[in-house]
Design an enzyme around this catalytic site. Structure first.
Site, PDB file in Angstrom:
ATOM      1  N   ALA A  35       0.847  -1.199   0.000  1.00 34.87           N
ATOM      2  CA  ALA A  35       0.000   0.000   0.000  1.00 34.87           C
ATOM      3  C   ALA A  35       0.876   1.240   0.000  1.00 34.87           C
ATOM      4  O   ALA A  35       1.847   1.326   0.762  1.00 34.87           O
ATOM      5  CB  ALA A  35      -0.889  -0.006   1.232  1.00 34.87           C
ATOM      6  N   LYS A  91       7.972   4.210  15.688  1.00 34.54           N
ATOM      7  CA  LYS A  91       8.205   4.553  17.105  1.00 34.54           C
ATOM      8  C   LYS A  91       7.187   5.561  17.617  1.00 34.54           C
ATOM      9  O   LYS A  91       6.795   5.519  18.783  1.00 34.54           O
ATOM     10  CB  LYS A  91       9.631   5.066  17.298  1.00 34.54           C
ATOM     11  CG  LYS A  91       9.966   6.284  16.487  1.00 34.54           C
ATOM     12  CD  LYS A  91      11.389   6.274  15.976  1.00 34.54           C
ATOM     13  CE  LYS A  91      11.434   7.141  14.732  1.00 34.54           C
ATOM     14  NZ  LYS A  91      12.415   6.773  13.788  1.00 34.54           N
ATOM     15  N   VAL A 118      13.578   1.022  17.113  1.00 35.74           N
ATOM     16  CA  VAL A 118      14.676   1.601  17.898  1.00 35.74           C
ATOM     17  C   VAL A 118      15.990   1.004  17.414  1.00 35.74           C
ATOM     18  O   VAL A 118      16.102  -0.213  17.274  1.00 35.74           O
ATOM     19  CB  VAL A 118      14.534   1.272  19.402  1.00 35.74           C
ATOM     20  CG1 VAL A 118      15.652   1.931  20.204  1.00 35.74           C
ATOM     21  CG2 VAL A 118      13.177   1.703  19.931  1.00 35.74           C
ATOM     22  N   GLY A 172      20.362  11.046   4.205  1.00 40.57           N
ATOM     23  CA  GLY A 172      19.170  10.196   4.364  1.00 40.57           C
ATOM     24  C   GLY A 172      18.898   9.766   5.792  1.00 40.57           C
ATOM     25  O   GLY A 172      18.134   8.843   6.020  1.00 40.57           O
ATOM     26  N   LYS A 190      12.155   6.701  21.109  1.00 42.75           N
ATOM     27  CA  LYS A 190      12.938   5.465  21.194  1.00 42.75           C
ATOM     28  C   LYS A 190      13.242   5.126  22.655  1.00 42.75           C
ATOM     29  O   LYS A 190      13.167   3.964  23.071  1.00 42.75           O
ATOM     30  CB  LYS A 190      14.234   5.612  20.397  1.00 42.75           C
ATOM     31  CG  LYS A 190      14.006   5.670  18.886  1.00 42.75           C
ATOM     32  CD  LYS A 190      15.270   6.109  18.167  1.00 42.75           C
ATOM     33  CE  LYS A 190      15.123   6.086  16.663  1.00 42.75           C
ATOM     34  NZ  LYS A 190      16.190   6.819  15.959  1.00 42.75           N
ATOM     35  N   GLY A 275      18.955   3.918   8.084  1.00 43.51           N
ATOM     36  CA  GLY A 275      19.345   3.424   6.759  1.00 43.51           C
ATOM     37  C   GLY A 275      18.440   2.275   6.336  1.00 43.51           C
ATOM     38  O   GLY A 275      18.061   1.436   7.152  1.00 43.51           O
TER      39      GLY A 275
END
Ligand code: HSE
Length: 303
Positions: A35, A91, A118, A172, A190, A275
């Site tokens: 989705a 989170k 986390v 990023g 976290k 990442g």
């Protein structure tokens, strides 16, 4: 062994990396649906061929990697109410509604897994779960936000805040809205998740005393980092000047670190905290537990 049919929500950096892993990895998994908000949008990784585009229907597990709270809360409630496993990296959802969702999973014999929420690809929740078994965790301390580490270390090398933030975004690491990183909310969410696991009682983001790094001055050569700390009583996130000998000071780039003190002994874990590939690996590890027949419920599922 029958394949576990996955309904994936979200095809961003982590979602598309997970899609690749499902295709190439060793587990008996099948991507049944994906989705996305806008299927027509150009994206760096094309939507997979032969996979239905739309919200999950008739699947064995829902994996939500979309972010935000409103949509995910509805999907999580719907999934867990029917006793299906819900796997997420969200989170913000867990630090605001984790208690309700855990109870819902418990009441319906579902499963709630969120390794990737986390520490990115670093199994911090698993380490805390393991160490919490004796009921003797004294404290947690760590650096759990890559964006602020990137900015503060670049500022320690003489770069400006704005310059360093731009570079962190380009790398990023930053959230879609980087104010979540620099105001300390990402780290606070976290920390609340880790502390909930450590002491067996759900605690939300609103219980964290948190200050971010906006306006923090860093002199060249100084090692200041956004440090998250918790005891049974208190949770804090704040910029702290570290001794260069501290293991926390060695963390750089995308790395996250967590120290857990149990009965006077310090346990430590570090690794990529953000990442696509690393974080997708953590989601994949959650799926491996489901394939093995486990039904874990984050925060215990007690009603
Ligand atoms: N924005 C987050 C960070 C990404 O900088 O650590 C991973 O949660």
């Amino acid at each position: 062994m029958p394949r576990l049919r996955i309904g994936l929500i979200g095809w961003g950096t982590v979602g598309s990396a997970l899609g690749e892993l499902i295709e190439s990895g060793p587990l008996p998994l099948e991507l049944e649906s994906v989705a996305v908000r806008d299927a027509a949008r150009e994206r760096s990784r094309a939507l997979p061929d032969g996979v239905r585009i739309g919200l999950p229907e008739g699947v064995d597990v829902v994996v939500e990697l979309a972010g935000g709270v409103d949509g995910p809360l509805g999907w999580a409630r719907e999934t867990l109410a029917t006793g299906l496993p819900y796997v997420t990296a969200n989170k913000a959802l867990l630090a605001s509604h984790g208690d309700e969702l855990s109870r819902l999973a418990g009441a319906n014999r579902g499963a709630l897994l969120a390794s990737a929420s986390v520490g990115g690809g670093t199994p911090m929740i698993e380490m805390v779960e393991h160490l919490a078994a004796t009921g003797q965790i004294e404290s947690l301390r760590g650096i759990v936000n890559a964006t602020t580490t990137y900015i503060l270390s670049a500022m320690g090398e003489g770069r400006s805040y704005a310059d360093a933030l731009r570079a962190a975004q380009e790398a990023g690491y930053a959230e879609a809205d980087p104010s979540f990183d620099v105001e300390g909310r990402d780290a606070a969410q976290k920390l609340a998740i880790l502390a909930s696991v450590a002491w067996g009682r759900w605690r939300g983001e609103s219980e964290v005393d948190s200050s971010g790094i906006v306006g923090v001055a860093v002199q060249p050569g100084e090692t200041i980092r956004l440090v998250a700390q918790a005891t049974r009583e208190r949770m804090t996130v704040e910029p702290i000047q570290l001794q260069t000998s501290s293991p926390l000071a060695a963390v750089a780039g995308v790395e996250s670190i967590l120290e857990v003190v149990v009965a006077g002994a310090t346990f430590r874990i570090s690794g990529p905290g953000a990442g696509g590939r690393a974080t997708a690996g953590a989601v994949y590890a959650d799926l491996a537990r489901l394939v093995a027949g486990e039904r874990p419920i984050l925060f215990g599922g007690a009603s």
